[in-house]
Design an enzyme around this catalytic site. Sequence first.
Site, short mmCIF file in Angstrom:
data_model
loop_
_atom_site.label_atom_id
_atom_site.label_comp_id
_atom_site.label_asym_id
_atom_site.label_seq_id
_atom_site.Cartn_x
_atom_site.Cartn_y
_atom_site.Cartn_z
N TYR A 52 11.34 16.54 10.57
CA TYR A 52 10.34 16.56 11.47
C TYR A 52 11.39 17.42 13.18
CZ TYR A 52 7.86 14.49 14.84
OH TYR A 52 6.59 13.61 15.80
N GLU A 54 8.80 18.57 15.92
CA GLU A 54 8.16 18.65 16.71
C GLU A 54 8.08 20.45 18.11
OE1 GLU A 54 7.86 15.88 19.80
OE2 GLU A 54 6.93 14.36 19.16
N ASP A 197 -15.90 28.99 12.92
CA ASP A 197 -15.42 28.42 11.82
C ASP A 197 -15.95 28.60 11.05
OD1 ASP A 197 -14.85 25.99 10.55
OD2 ASP A 197 -15.81 24.65 11.04
N THR A 223 -10.19 26.14 7.84
CA THR A 223 -9.61 25.06 6.69
C THR A 223 -8.84 25.46 6.07
OG1 THR A 223 -11.03 24.56 5.36
CG2 THR A 223 -10.62 22.57 7.35
N LYS A 226 -10.33 24.61 0.71
CA LYS A 226 -11.31 25.21 -0.04
C LYS A 226 -11.77 26.74 -0.96
CE LYS A 226 -14.44 22.50 3.78
NZ LYS A 226 -13.45 21.92 4.24
N ARG A 232 -4.51 20.92 1.41
CA ARG A 232 -4.93 20.20 2.78
C ARG A 232 -4.93 20.05 3.63
NH1 ARG A 232 -8.42 16.51 1.34
NH2 ARG A 232 -9.09 16.36 3.59
#
Length: 418
Positions: A52, A54, A197, A223, A226, A232
Amino acid sequence: MYKKISLVDKDIEELINLENIRQENNIELIASENYVSEDVLKAAGSCLTNKYGEGYPNKRYYGGCENVDKIEIIAQERACQLFKMKYANVQPYSGSVANAAIFMSLLNPGDKVLGLALDSGGHLSHGYKISFSGKFYNSYSYSVNENGILDYDQILKIAMEVKPKMIICGYSAYSQIVEFDKFKNIADKVGAYLFADISHISGLIIAGIHPSPSKYADVVMTTTHKTLRGTRGAIIMTNNEDIAKKIDKCVFPGYQGGPLFHQIAAKAVSFYEALQPEFVEYQKQIVNNANAFCNRFIEKGVKVISGLTKNHLFIIDVKTSYSLTGKEANDILASLNITVNKNTIPFDTESPLISSGIRLGTPAMTSRGFSETEFIILADLIDKALSNPKDIKLHELIKKEVSKLTSSFPIKRNYLVK
């Protein structure tokens, strides 16, 4: 086939392995799905999921980030190289979350946004009423014309009337070329930001098959799962330093907490693969396959929205062509191990849950080795099935033909020559 997994949790083990079998046995035509390499899977399933941190590289709120910092920097550099951009944020969990961060970066709640209508091929996060983009912002839309094509003069006319603060281009179900230079001219005339996009066409852009928005858009989002054939997730890019700073703040802490380092590593691996010559050839084959696939339906008198495709996907009006709804066509093909998705068509009278069309894409099966020959065979099988929706014996024969195709083209575990 991807490797069978073994878990202590047998319930989940069984379902994952069943999904593995489903993917192997089904012809995948959902335009937003693909098959990642085993290297991408390894990175996504690595020990990085334990970490983790941030913040951003060298500016974390947590210790122990010396390795993940380097991974994130590599991912940023590769993204910029691929898309010829100066800045990339590789942390967004998904396309919709990335879009929300872009909205927050450039707009205030209630500001006007102009995007393509959902039934013309737009996306939920481009201003649709049930999305954050339609709830928190004053959303307007433009549509394709009666031929299913963008009319840039009409878009300019709408933009002059609406005076949006941001115009969105790049879509989920548009089979023609997006002319980013024309959108830039429209945005400049009304003083709007231009947001591209490119989630669906990013692989084609990398390969030089589709024009790039890098010189025209204020912000670019894609993204990574695709045509890019990665894990993902999503990335946001810009050439504007001031906008870059706003994007960083709106991704974290604006919309997200700690980044998913395993996914960032998997993105970096897929970017590496996309930088190789093989990736360009793959993208060319995607488009060649889409053309052959689409043209076969047209030869049979099937109504294809906007005509012959110029990218990786197209939409069939199944109501006009087969007297079926999109949902009915989707369900018929699913029973034959052919996976598609129902899709609205321009000026659709059905709800999005029913729709009048289906969307067909070629990236996934191209990854498995399909050429124009297999897609022509597939078009014939789909046409027979939808033309005879209640012929059980015919459907049994079609399902056997589908099985022959999938067994002849197993999912590949690696895409690079080693």
